[in-house]
Design an enzyme around this catalytic site. Structure first.
Site, PDB file in Angstrom:
ATOM      1  N   HIS A 151      80.061  16.996  53.594  1.00 54.35           N
ATOM      2  CA  HIS A 151      79.022  17.372  54.514  1.00 54.35           C
ATOM      3  C   HIS A 151      79.370  18.431  54.748  1.00 54.35           C
ATOM      4  O   HIS A 151      79.007  17.872  56.215  1.00 54.35           O
ATOM      5  CB  HIS A 151      78.584  15.428  54.835  1.00 54.35           C
ATOM      6  CG  HIS A 151      78.825  14.289  54.011  1.00 54.35           C
ATOM      7  ND1 HIS A 151      80.057  13.552  54.505  1.00 54.35           N
ATOM      8  CD2 HIS A 151      78.439  13.990  52.469  1.00 54.35           C
ATOM      9  CE1 HIS A 151      80.203  12.698  53.329  1.00 54.35           C
ATOM     10  NE2 HIS A 151      79.244  12.701  52.472  1.00 54.35           N
TER      11      HIS A 151
ATOM     12  N   HIS B   8      67.666   3.536  64.171  1.00 52.12           N
ATOM     13  CA  HIS B   8      67.414   3.156  62.775  1.00 52.12           C
ATOM     14  C   HIS B   8      68.059   2.009  62.395  1.00 52.12           C
ATOM     15  O   HIS B   8      69.209   2.591  61.747  1.00 52.12           O
ATOM     16  CB  HIS B   8      67.169   4.363  62.473  1.00 52.12           C
ATOM     17  CG  HIS B   8      66.172   4.085  61.380  1.00 52.12           C
ATOM     18  ND1 HIS B   8      65.510   3.585  60.890  1.00 52.12           N
ATOM     19  CD2 HIS B   8      67.524   4.489  59.916  1.00 52.12           C
ATOM     20  CE1 HIS B   8      64.970   3.612  60.146  1.00 52.12           C
ATOM     21  NE2 HIS B   8      66.396   4.012  58.854  1.00 52.12           N
TER      22      HIS B   8
ATOM     23  N   ARG C 287      67.415  19.985  79.016  1.00 48.91           N
ATOM     24  CA  ARG C 287      67.798  19.747  78.409  1.00 48.91           C
ATOM     25  C   ARG C 287      68.734  19.573  77.209  1.00 48.91           C
ATOM     26  O   ARG C 287      68.831  20.405  76.349  1.00 48.91           O
ATOM     27  CB  ARG C 287      66.304  19.500  77.686  1.00 48.91           C
ATOM     28  CG  ARG C 287      65.633  18.133  76.453  1.00 48.91           C
ATOM     29  CD  ARG C 287      66.265  18.312  75.727  1.00 48.91           C
ATOM     30  NE  ARG C 287      65.614  17.076  74.870  1.00 48.91           N
ATOM     31  CZ  ARG C 287      65.843  16.248  74.999  1.00 48.91           C
ATOM     32  NH1 ARG C 287      66.918  15.927  74.974  1.00 48.91           N
ATOM     33  NH2 ARG C 287      65.208  15.017  73.934  1.00 48.91           N
TER      34      ARG C 287
ATOM     35  N   CYS D 132      60.197  22.660  77.388  1.00 52.34           N
ATOM     36  CA  CYS D 132      60.089  22.227  76.217  1.00 52.34           C
ATOM     37  C   CYS D 132      58.706  21.100  75.578  1.00 52.34           C
ATOM     38  O   CYS D 132      57.684  21.113  76.337  1.00 52.34           O
ATOM     39  CB  CYS D 132      60.755  20.628  77.127  1.00 52.34           C
ATOM     40  SG  CYS D 132      61.301  19.506  75.551  1.00 52.34           S
TER      41      CYS D 132
ATOM     42  N   TYR E  12      59.585  18.041  66.419  1.00 53.98           N
ATOM     43  CA  TYR E  12      59.051  19.149  66.945  1.00 53.98           C
ATOM     44  C   TYR E  12      57.746  19.399  65.897  1.00 53.98           C
ATOM     45  O   TYR E  12      57.919  20.083  65.614  1.00 53.98           O
ATOM     46  CB  TYR E  12      59.377  19.840  68.148  1.00 53.98           C
ATOM     47  CG  TYR E  12      60.284  19.602  68.713  1.00 53.98           C
ATOM     48  CD1 TYR E  12      60.319  19.388  69.629  1.00 53.98           C
ATOM     49  CD2 TYR E  12      62.405  19.781  68.424  1.00 53.98           C
ATOM     50  CE1 TYR E  12      61.674  18.665  70.467  1.00 53.98           C
ATOM     51  CE2 TYR E  12      63.167  19.480  68.949  1.00 53.98           C
ATOM     52  CZ  TYR E  12      62.828  18.843  70.370  1.00 53.98           C
ATOM     53  OH  TYR E  12      63.666  18.124  71.136  1.00 53.98           O
TER      54      TYR E  12
HETATM   55  N1  LIG Z   1      73.278  23.397  71.550  1.00 48.60           N
HETATM   56  C1  LIG Z   1      72.049  22.761  71.935  1.00 48.60           C
HETATM   57  N2  LIG Z   1      71.248  23.635  72.137  1.00 48.60           N
HETATM   58  C2  LIG Z   1      69.548  23.146  72.805  1.00 48.60           C
HETATM   59  C3  LIG Z   1      69.130  21.824  73.129  1.00 48.60           C
HETATM   60  C4  LIG Z   1      70.909  20.742  73.058  1.00 48.60           C
HETATM   61  O1  LIG Z   1      70.239  19.549  72.981  1.00 48.60           O
HETATM   62  N3  LIG Z   1      71.364  21.046  72.418  1.00 48.60           N
HETATM   63  N4  LIG Z   1      68.555  21.381  73.297  1.00 48.60           N
HETATM   64  C5  LIG Z   1      67.526  22.146  73.215  1.00 48.60           C
HETATM   65  C6  LIG Z   1      66.066  21.970  73.368  1.00 48.60           C
HETATM   66  S1  LIG Z   1      64.761  20.660  72.922  1.00 48.60           S
HETATM   67  C7  LIG Z   1      65.919  23.010  74.226  1.00 48.60           C
HETATM   68  S2  LIG Z   1      64.242  22.406  75.768  1.00 48.60           S
HETATM   69  C8  LIG Z   1      66.675  23.504  74.777  1.00 48.60           C
HETATM   70  C9  LIG Z   1      66.873  23.358  76.716  1.00 48.60           C
HETATM   71  O2  LIG Z   1      67.563  24.141  77.205  1.00 48.60           O
HETATM   72  P1  LIG Z   1      67.439  24.140  78.970  1.00 48.60           P
HETATM   73  O3  LIG Z   1      68.705  22.428  78.787  1.00 48.60           O
HETATM   74  O4  LIG Z   1      69.197  24.820  79.257  1.00 48.60           O
HETATM   75  O5  LIG Z   1      66.932  24.160  80.146  1.00 48.60           O
HETATM   76  O6  LIG Z   1      67.159  23.882  74.459  1.00 48.60           O
HETATM   77  C10 LIG Z   1      67.918  23.801  73.673  1.00 48.60           C
HETATM   78  N5  LIG Z   1      68.745  23.585  72.263  1.00 48.60           N
HETATM   79 MO   LIG Z   2      63.171  20.441  74.236  1.00 53.12          MO
END
Ligand SMILES: Nc1nc2c(c(=O)[nH]1)N[C@H]1C(S)=C(S)[C@@H](COP(=O)(O)O)O[C@H]1N2
Ligand SMILES: [Mo]
Length: 612
Positions: free
Chosen positions: A148, A172, A249, A299, A433
């Site tokens: 996978h 879920h 985030r 975000c 999103y």
């Molecule tokens: N590898 C990775 N990239 C990611 C994420 C993650 O959870 N893992 N979150 C995304 C989301 S939804 C957001 S809003 C931004 C947040 O970036 P920051 O934590 O540097 O503010 O990273 C993005 N890139």
């Molecule tokens: Mo995000």
């Protein structure tokens, strides 16, 4: 579900899973849980305990089909997400029947051997035959992993229980994945190591143990994974958000990359013709010109809590106004690297439609190839943030920065980039999103495009009484000016995506009846890049008595302050959250409203204090 989605999941899996399709179709959301909603199902303890043997030998030999060596493991998070989103406890009639029928552990479960946790631990991520525990059963995932795309992420849990990993994703329930797992069962956890049918807690590794410490000022929404917003006080205080208070985030844990080894961290670039090239961070730094770009990350869930408050319940982290920050990013241009890898910038070809990014933990997303190749798009592979080494929470050693786009595309800890005719197959690309209409309770995932370029938004971040010129003497004499003379300072930010500059910020002191323009703060000396990728800070100063004239209709000593912004395409914010309501609470960009408590402000004037 669309054919492309099925294709990316891998026909292999579909063959094995039979019923997975409905499971996918009904999967709703993969937001992290605020708390574990895992309900322990009590399993009757066995009446007799078999003596622990130091080396348990399976009474049943593994199916020879499973004895393939581990082939190359492809990156990507799709299956992982689906797997874990689906691995939920459920009442398994067969299992219950087995439990009921068993009288002693040795002959229960059709002769499944019992393993001590220490034995399972030997089957870790690097072992020849990785195992995982789910509830009290032991599974050999050797065969699962290579079959996978993205399956290798499950290896993170190998040698222990996978429960902490699916706690990360929301619930879920689906029996189908359990069915798949059942094909890989090799034994059960020894009763000595079980409590209430689960492996002993202190034997379950916490995937977040290596997460970095966070600044105490952050407004923490969830700790594991870390989701923390920039506190209001820090938002408009400076144009560049200090790294320590830049919002975080994370969907999962923070991958560990040894600092001494970080220059050897590799990014694999794959082109549509199947050619791939590997670049180390060192290569990238040495061989490509470095650029600095100032850009906001926001975000898609920023201000979601407003939508909940003014429309109705939304799913996901309840961010207020702090899931947005601004930093100076430094790194190399993605387009330069793609060109070096062999992609023609003039004619990338029919099959080059999207650029997919994967991070070390499992997260992944993509952007349209046009965005990636745009010479004015400033898409970076960034190593530095505000002149410092990229902090671990923000993607150390390298992350993608896609200015003007939703931050969900700015993949952190990036280790793979694929130019493809398809979008990334992750849930974060194909589901999470998107925005549906206020009435569309049933989300048809393929109906709308994924959020990329961000719409215009603004927020009030701070309202306070401006220190009066003679504050010091006031404080000494214990006197204060009359309330009417005091100035209220309202501060905030405004931002639009796509490189569109904020033209105007309108402020209302009476809930949106009458308006005036805020003063835009000139931070242009700090802007770097081909377009305006930054926010505009703004402020508005007004006498307390002016606000006082706008008591709300109920005659309460409260005024509703409102802000809305307009960008250079003359896009502006919608008035109500109800009109843009969507279940996921994405792009909650309606006018920002803040209650101003006149009584409290007047009171603090009388006290001679300044309201913070
Ligand atoms: N590898 C990775 N990239 C990611 C994420 C993650 O959870 N893992 N979150 C995304 C989301 S939804 C957001 S809003 C931004 C947040 O970036 P920051 O934590 O540097 O503010 O990273 C993005 N890139
Ligand atoms: Mo995000």
């Amino acid at each position: 579900m669309s054919t492309p989605v099925l294709r990316q999941i891998g026909w292999d899996l579909l063959k094995v899973t039979r019923g997975l399709r409905p499971c996918l179709r009904h999967a709703q959301t993969f937001e992290p849980l605020q708390s574990s909603s895992f309900c322990a199902r009590s399993i009757r303890p066995p009446t007799a305990i078999r003596t622990a043997s130091s080396k348990a030998v399976p009474t049943r030999l593994p199916n020879p089909r499973r004895l393939r060596p581990l082939p190359f493991l492809a990156a990507g998070g799709g299956i992982f997400t689906i797997l874990f989103a689906s691995l939920q406890p459920f009442d398994d009639p067969i299992r219950i029947a087995q439990d009921a029928a068993s009288s002693s552990p040795s002959d229960s479960d059709g002769g499944l051997p019992r393993y001590r946790l220490a034995e399972v631990k030997q089957h870790g991520p690097k072992s020849e035959r990785p195992w995982v525990i789910y509830e009290d059963k032991v599974y050999d995932i050797t065969d699962w992993v290579p079959a996978h795309p993205g399956g290798e992420v499950i290896l993170r849990a190998a040698g222990g229980s996978i429960e902490p990993y699916w706690d990360i994703f929301s619930i879920h329930k689906s029996p189908y994945v359990r069915e798949i797992l059942e094909q890989y069962v090799v034994g059960r956890v020894h009763p000595i190591d079980l409590k209430d049918g689960r492996p002993l807690r202190d034997h379950i590794e916490d995937p977040f143990v290596a997460d970095p410490a966070r600044d105490a000022r952050m407004r923490m929404l969830t700790e594991k994974p870390c989701n923390a917003e920039t506190p209001n006080d820090e938002l408009a205080k400076s144009f560049l958000t200090p790294n320590e208070v830049f919002y975080v985030r994370n969907h999962m844990w923070v991958p560990v990359v040894d600092e001494a080894e970080s220059d050897n961290h590799n990014i694999t670039i794959e082109l549509p013709d199947g050619e791939s090239k590997v670049y180390s961070v060192q290569d990238l730094k040495a061989r490509f010109q470095q650029h600095a770009v100032t850009a906001v990350l926001q975000c898609s869930g920023n201000r979601r809590n407003d939508m909940t408050r003014y429309a109705q319940k939304t799913n996901g982290l309840q961010w207020t106004v702090g899931a947005i920050s601004c930093a100076k990013w430094e790194g190399v241009r993605l387009r330069d690297v793609l060109a070096d890898a062999g992609l023609s910038l003039e004619d990338p070809g029919e099959d080059a439609k999207h650029v997919q990014f994967s991070g070390l933990e499992a997260y992944g997303a993509s952007i349209p190839v046009a965005a990636a190749l745009d010479p004015m798009g400033d898409v970076l592979l960034a190593f530095k943030m505000n002149d410092a080494v990229l902090p671990r929470d923000h993607g150390f050693p390298v992350r993608v920065i896609v200015p003007g786009h939703v931050a969900a595309r700015c993949v952190k800890w990036v280790n793979k980039i694929v130019v493809s005719d398809e979008e990334s197959n992750t849930t974060w690309q194909r589901r999470d999103y998107k925005c549906f209409g206020p009435n569309e309770a049933k989300q048809d995932w393929d109906k709308y495009k994924a959020i990329q370029v961000m719409p215009v938004t603004s927020a009030i971040t701070r309202t306070r009484l401006k220190p009066s010129t003679n504050t010091e003497s006031d404080a000494r004499s214990g006197q204060s000016e009359s309330a009417g003379d005091r100035v209220v300072q309202i501060e905030g930010y405004a931002y639009s995506g796509g490189g569109r500059e904020i033209q105007r910020v309108d402020v209302s002191l009476d809930g949106g009846e009458t308006w005036d323009q805020a003063q835009l703060i000139d931070d242009t000396n700090l802007e770097r890049g081909s377009k305006v990728w930054c926010w505009k800070r703004w402020k508005y100063e007004v006498g307390l008595s002016t606000i006082g004239a706008n008591k709300n209709p109920h005659g309460e000593a409260k005024a509703t302050l409102v802000v809305k912004a307009t960008d250079d395409a003359y896009n502006t914010q919608p008035e109500s959250h109800k009109s843009i309501y969507n279940l996921r609470g994405n792009l909650a960009t309606a006018w920002h409203r803040v209650d101003f408590d006149l009584a409290a402000a007047q009171h603090s004037c009388e006290e001679g204090k300044d309201q913070e």
